[in-house]
Design a protein around this motif. Sequence first.
Motif, PDB file in Angstrom:
ATOM      1  N   VAL A   7      69.395  46.742  54.776  1.00 34.88           N
ATOM      2  CA  VAL A   7      70.706  46.501  55.587  1.00 34.88           C
ATOM      3  C   VAL A   7      70.537  45.060  55.950  1.00 34.88           C
ATOM      4  O   VAL A   7      69.374  44.315  55.792  1.00 34.88           O
ATOM      5  CB  VAL A   7      70.657  47.460  56.869  1.00 34.88           C
ATOM      6  CG1 VAL A   7      71.040  48.675  56.523  1.00 34.88           C
ATOM      7  CG2 VAL A   7      69.695  47.312  57.757  1.00 34.88           C
ATOM      8  N   SER A   8      71.394  44.270  56.729  1.00 32.32           N
ATOM      9  CA  SER A   8      71.160  42.979  57.038  1.00 32.32           C
ATOM     10  C   SER A   8      72.151  43.094  58.344  1.00 32.32           C
ATOM     11  O   SER A   8      73.136  43.775  58.594  1.00 32.32           O
ATOM     12  CB  SER A   8      71.764  41.941  56.172  1.00 32.32           C
ATOM     13  OG  SER A   8      71.819  40.691  56.739  1.00 32.32           O
ATOM     14  N   CYS A  11      75.750  41.943  58.024  1.00 30.15           N
ATOM     15  CA  CYS A  11      76.663  42.958  57.166  1.00 30.15           C
ATOM     16  C   CYS A  11      77.705  43.835  58.164  1.00 30.15           C
ATOM     17  O   CYS A  11      77.149  44.429  58.917  1.00 30.15           O
ATOM     18  CB  CYS A  11      75.856  43.669  56.303  1.00 30.15           C
ATOM     19  SG  CYS A  11      76.562  45.236  55.615  1.00 30.15           S
ATOM     20  N   CYS A  14      76.960  47.683  57.192  1.00 29.96           N
ATOM     21  CA  CYS A  14      75.693  48.234  57.469  1.00 29.96           C
ATOM     22  C   CYS A  14      75.191  49.262  58.732  1.00 29.96           C
ATOM     23  O   CYS A  14      74.824  50.219  58.406  1.00 29.96           O
ATOM     24  CB  CYS A  14      74.618  47.162  57.387  1.00 29.96           C
ATOM     25  SG  CYS A  14      74.650  46.269  55.901  1.00 29.96           S
ATOM     26  N   ALA A  17      76.848  52.561  57.393  1.00 31.66           N
ATOM     27  CA  ALA A  17      75.675  53.180  56.335  1.00 31.66           C
ATOM     28  C   ALA A  17      74.958  53.670  57.208  1.00 31.66           C
ATOM     29  O   ALA A  17      74.204  54.736  56.788  1.00 31.66           O
ATOM     30  CB  ALA A  17      75.386  51.956  55.301  1.00 31.66           C
ATOM     31  N   GLU A  18      74.240  52.997  58.136  1.00 37.05           N
ATOM     32  CA  GLU A  18      72.863  53.388  58.579  1.00 37.05           C
ATOM     33  C   GLU A  18      73.247  54.755  59.460  1.00 37.05           C
ATOM     34  O   GLU A  18      72.433  55.777  59.639  1.00 37.05           O
ATOM     35  CB  GLU A  18      72.636  52.385  59.783  1.00 37.05           C
ATOM     36  CG  GLU A  18      71.059  52.839  60.071  1.00 37.05           C
ATOM     37  CD  GLU A  18      70.495  51.589  60.919  1.00 37.05           C
ATOM     38  OE1 GLU A  18      69.623  51.848  61.744  1.00 37.05           O
ATOM     39  OE2 GLU A  18      71.037  50.415  60.787  1.00 37.05           O
ATOM     40  N   ASP A  36      65.515  45.887  57.024  1.00 35.18           N
ATOM     41  CA  ASP A  36      66.493  44.773  56.988  1.00 35.18           C
ATOM     42  C   ASP A  36      66.086  43.466  56.115  1.00 35.18           C
ATOM     43  O   ASP A  36      64.671  43.359  55.679  1.00 35.18           O
ATOM     44  CB  ASP A  36      66.164  43.801  58.508  1.00 35.18           C
ATOM     45  CG  ASP A  36      67.196  42.800  58.482  1.00 35.18           C
ATOM     46  OD1 ASP A  36      67.551  41.937  57.663  1.00 35.18           O
ATOM     47  OD2 ASP A  36      67.942  42.698  59.779  1.00 35.18           O
ATOM     48  N   VAL A  54      74.035  44.411  49.864  1.00 33.84           N
ATOM     49  CA  VAL A  54      73.753  45.255  51.026  1.00 33.84           C
ATOM     50  C   VAL A  54      74.886  45.907  51.483  1.00 33.84           C
ATOM     51  O   VAL A  54      75.974  45.304  51.573  1.00 33.84           O
ATOM     52  CB  VAL A  54      72.878  44.867  52.330  1.00 33.84           C
ATOM     53  CG1 VAL A  54      71.652  44.578  51.638  1.00 33.84           C
ATOM     54  CG2 VAL A  54      73.604  43.714  52.939  1.00 33.84           C
ATOM     55  N   PRO A  55      75.014  46.970  52.017  1.00 34.33           N
ATOM     56  CA  PRO A  55      73.802  47.925  52.057  1.00 34.33           C
ATOM     57  C   PRO A  55      73.480  48.685  50.938  1.00 34.33           C
ATOM     58  O   PRO A  55      74.249  48.769  49.788  1.00 34.33           O
ATOM     59  CB  PRO A  55      74.430  49.268  53.066  1.00 34.33           C
ATOM     60  CG  PRO A  55      75.631  49.343  52.944  1.00 34.33           C
ATOM     61  CD  PRO A  55      76.108  47.750  52.706  1.00 34.33           C
TER      62      PRO A  55
END
Length: 80
Positions: A7-8, A11, A14, A17-18, A36, A54-55
């Motif tokens: 991830v970033s 983003c 992200c 997604a997490e 990260d 990403v993700p």
Amino acid sequence: MKVQLLVSKWCPVCPQAERIWTEAAQKVPMDLEVLDVAERNGREVVSRLRIKTVPAVVVDGTLKTVGVQPLGEVLKLLGA
């Protein structure tokens, strides 16, 4: 099974997604690691696998998917 979610901070999707991968980790036994891409460990994985977006999800050292998948798709990807 080792799952790495790359991830970033910049983003916009992200965090979603997490959340999905964290929920999947509660349903399927896995070692989930969120990395990260701005930090050393994340950069190493990105460089080794030539990840460009990403993700991104790496399962047991292999890039499996990029982007955000619904929980059902994630569970299918994991064989659940």
